[in-house]
Design a protein around this motif. Sequence first.
Motif, short mmCIF file in Angstrom:
data_model
loop_
_atom_site.label_atom_id
_atom_site.label_comp_id
_atom_site.label_asym_id
_atom_site.label_seq_id
_atom_site.Cartn_x
_atom_site.Cartn_y
_atom_site.Cartn_z
N HIS A 1 0.85 -1.19 0.00
CA HIS A 1 0.00 0.00 0.00
C HIS A 1 0.88 1.24 0.00
O HIS A 1 1.75 1.38 0.85
CB HIS A 1 -0.92 0.00 1.23
CG HIS A 1 -2.10 -0.89 1.04
ND1 HIS A 1 -2.05 -2.25 1.27
CD2 HIS A 1 -3.36 -0.61 0.59
CE1 HIS A 1 -3.22 -2.78 0.99
NE2 HIS A 1 -4.04 -1.80 0.57
N ARG A 2 0.63 2.08 -0.99
CA ARG A 2 1.37 3.35 -1.06
C ARG A 2 0.38 4.48 -1.29
O ARG A 2 -0.40 4.40 -2.25
CB ARG A 2 2.37 3.31 -2.21
CG ARG A 2 3.72 2.83 -1.77
CD ARG A 2 4.77 3.26 -2.76
NE ARG A 2 5.84 2.26 -2.83
CZ ARG A 2 6.64 2.13 -3.84
NH1 ARG A 2 6.48 2.85 -4.93
NH2 ARG A 2 7.61 1.24 -3.82
N GLY A 3 0.44 5.46 -0.44
CA GLY A 3 -0.48 6.62 -0.57
C GLY A 3 -1.92 6.18 -0.58
O GLY A 3 -2.72 6.70 -1.36
N GLY A 4 -2.24 5.18 0.26
CA GLY A 4 -3.63 4.71 0.36
C GLY A 4 -4.08 3.87 -0.81
O GLY A 4 -5.25 3.49 -0.90
N MET A 5 -3.18 3.58 -1.71
CA MET A 5 -3.54 2.77 -2.88
C MET A 5 -2.89 1.39 -2.78
O MET A 5 -1.71 1.29 -2.43
CB MET A 5 -3.05 3.45 -4.17
CG MET A 5 -3.79 4.72 -4.53
SD MET A 5 -5.38 4.38 -5.27
CE MET A 5 -4.89 3.90 -6.90
N ARG A 6 -3.65 0.34 -3.13
CA ARG A 6 -3.07 -1.00 -3.17
C ARG A 6 -2.33 -1.19 -4.48
O ARG A 6 -2.81 -0.77 -5.54
CB ARG A 6 -4.19 -2.05 -3.06
CG ARG A 6 -3.69 -3.47 -2.96
CD ARG A 6 -4.80 -4.45 -3.27
NE ARG A 6 -5.21 -4.34 -4.66
CZ ARG A 6 -4.60 -4.97 -5.68
NH1 ARG A 6 -3.56 -5.74 -5.45
NH2 ARG A 6 -5.03 -4.81 -6.91
N ARG A 7 -1.15 -1.76 -4.38
CA ARG A 7 -0.37 -2.02 -5.59
C ARG A 7 0.02 -3.50 -5.60
O ARG A 7 0.63 -3.99 -4.64
CB ARG A 7 0.89 -1.13 -5.59
CG ARG A 7 1.39 -0.78 -7.00
CD ARG A 7 2.42 0.33 -6.90
NE ARG A 7 3.67 -0.16 -6.32
CZ ARG A 7 4.70 -0.65 -7.02
NH1 ARG A 7 4.63 -0.68 -8.34
NH2 ARG A 7 5.78 -1.08 -6.43
#
Length: 651
Positions: A320-326
């Motif tokens: 998770h980066r900046g609230g986004m799942r990657r």
Amino acid sequence: MSLFLVNRYLGEEEDWSVSKESRSQVLLAKLQQKAKEKQRQSLTEQRTDLSDEQTVQQDVKKKRKVDQSSSQEPPHHKKWKSDEVPLCGLDSDKHNEPVEESTKKKKGANKKEKKRKDQTDGPQETGGEEETEKDNDTQKQTSGKTSAPTGFTVLGGFENKPVQKVHRVLPQWLAQPSVIHRDIKSNLVPFFAVPGLHPQLVKNLQNNGIKQFFPVQAEVIPAILESAQQGLLIGRGGYKPRDICVSAPTGSGKTLAFVIPVLMERVVREVRALAVLPTKELAQQVCKVFTSYTEGTSLKVVMLAGQKSFAAEQASLSEHRGGMRRSLADIVVATPGRLVDHINKNSGLCLEHLRFLIIDEADRMIDSMHQSWLSQVVKAVYRSGSGPDAVSIFRRTEPAYVTAASLSPPQMPVQKLLFSATLTQNPEKLQQLGLHQPRLFSSIPSHFSTTQPTTTQNQDHFNFPQGLTEYYVPCTLNKKPLLILHFILRMKLSPILCFTNSKETSHRLFLLVQLFGGVHAAEFSSRLSPGERKKTLKEFEQGKIQLLISTDAAARGIDINGVKCVVNYDAPQYIRTYIHRIGRTARAGKAGLAFTFLLRVQEKNFLQMVVEAGSPGIQKQIVKPENLKCMEVRYEQTLQELANVIKVSCL
Ligand SMILES: Nc1ncnc2c1ncn2[C@@H]1O[C@H](COP(=O)(O)OP(=O)(O)OP(=O)(O)O)[C@@H](O)[C@H]1O
């Protein structure tokens, strides 16, 4: 002198000169006569009712039966077997002379029918000789048992009915598969014959010692790649790609047949392929193959099989980066239990972009369907992209009725790819997988799948590796350990992979061989930890172990290089187990030997099972008792030592 003479009519019944017996005979004769008249009546009715064709068929059958009975009994004694007495009296002319006469007169009026009769009598009617022979046999066996008075139907005369053979009727896709050559060596296909392969992939293949494709790869890879030509979204003609089932012998190279087409250049990093395998060892093996072919690419393979902690597996799936799942994974290799864990615990496994669902050892995976792993996967596949906040480019809707609206958005299809050496042909079982217009690739010719009469429970027919030679060794229970020692020490057959039916037998045999000495042996079963099992397999492959004594834990899918010989120390109970066990040798077109130790009581059933499954031939191998003699003294001592060891370990 009497004026009147009174003569009284006594009637039949007052004819006391007739004995009771003869009266009943007369009555019986009367009844029979009435029955015959009835038969004649119904015969005429029946004849008018029946169509010409039906009548011909009936006459032919009738004629055969009459011919058979005439060969057994003189004509004036012809009797009908209980179940052959015709309800409508069609054959009454055959078992009573006077009736025959009158019926013939009637028949004479019907020239057409007479002609038919002549035809059935004629010498040209020989086509059904074989059949008649069989019918004769049945009649001989039962004649005299159930003969009944003429004209009466005997209820329940079932024993005379010929047993009907059951012919399987399969759906067309199962009955007419695309055929894969069994002979690997003479059907190798160069890489350039399979279009659409990435140059890096070809390089990796060569680096891994693969120079040409095996037949199964040459057939299946293009079929899977076919949909890639339309950008992986749709199959030929704009339709959803067909699911693919592959049934090819053990060691024929099925793994690469699904690994290669899945290794496409990616658009976005998301899980595009999920391979599900029944055991940790197999998942590990397949993961290794994927990894070796992704070298030099940015594709990432992740294994979910419980080798690592759940948290570690979770971390390898996404971040998770900046609230986004990657997503961090392109390809996931998993065992069903661990996979369901990750789906249920929402661990970051996203199947929104799943394109290929690979089910290896598919028949075994169908057996584990009670765990409902497939429905969980399907739910996860459709759950992800269908929410209102879905950011997916390609919205997915669960399969339903096809309407103009349902077809309008581009659908990312999920294509199922099934692989097994013993893929079931049972449509009911396959139906559980929810296949979409499946296509079967099989090395079993279609005539085996369509019209094989099945008289036993064993319905499936399999293919055996071409380089394999099968033997069975008749033996007694107490000679089995001596035989295995003989195979290693005198016949020099190592490395041997030896299968038992339980971990207790494996352990006992391992201890015995160790105590006997002179052989590098190891055991492989659930007694060992996964780490120990991995180490053991590696050492066996490296040639450090001469005899690996295993349960069925190593029977399926395990690819061990250089196994010359498989020994079934305990005969397997099921044909599938047998095929997978012996398939650990004779892999990749090489030669191999398989021996099965059989007790006398096991011989008949086992050999029948193997032959029915399509074995090209299992030969008898006799080990003479004098060949074992020189080891017997030491063996007796070892048994004593073993008893002590077991006693101590039980304390
Ligand atoms: N084209 C090829 N050229 C040379 N070797 C190959 C080729 N394809 C596969 N092999 C080798 O053949 C062996 C058997 O392959 P694989 O394990 O895929 O068989 P399988 O059909 O999956 O067997 P099983 O049914 O037992 O699982 C492997 O060691 C693999 O590396």
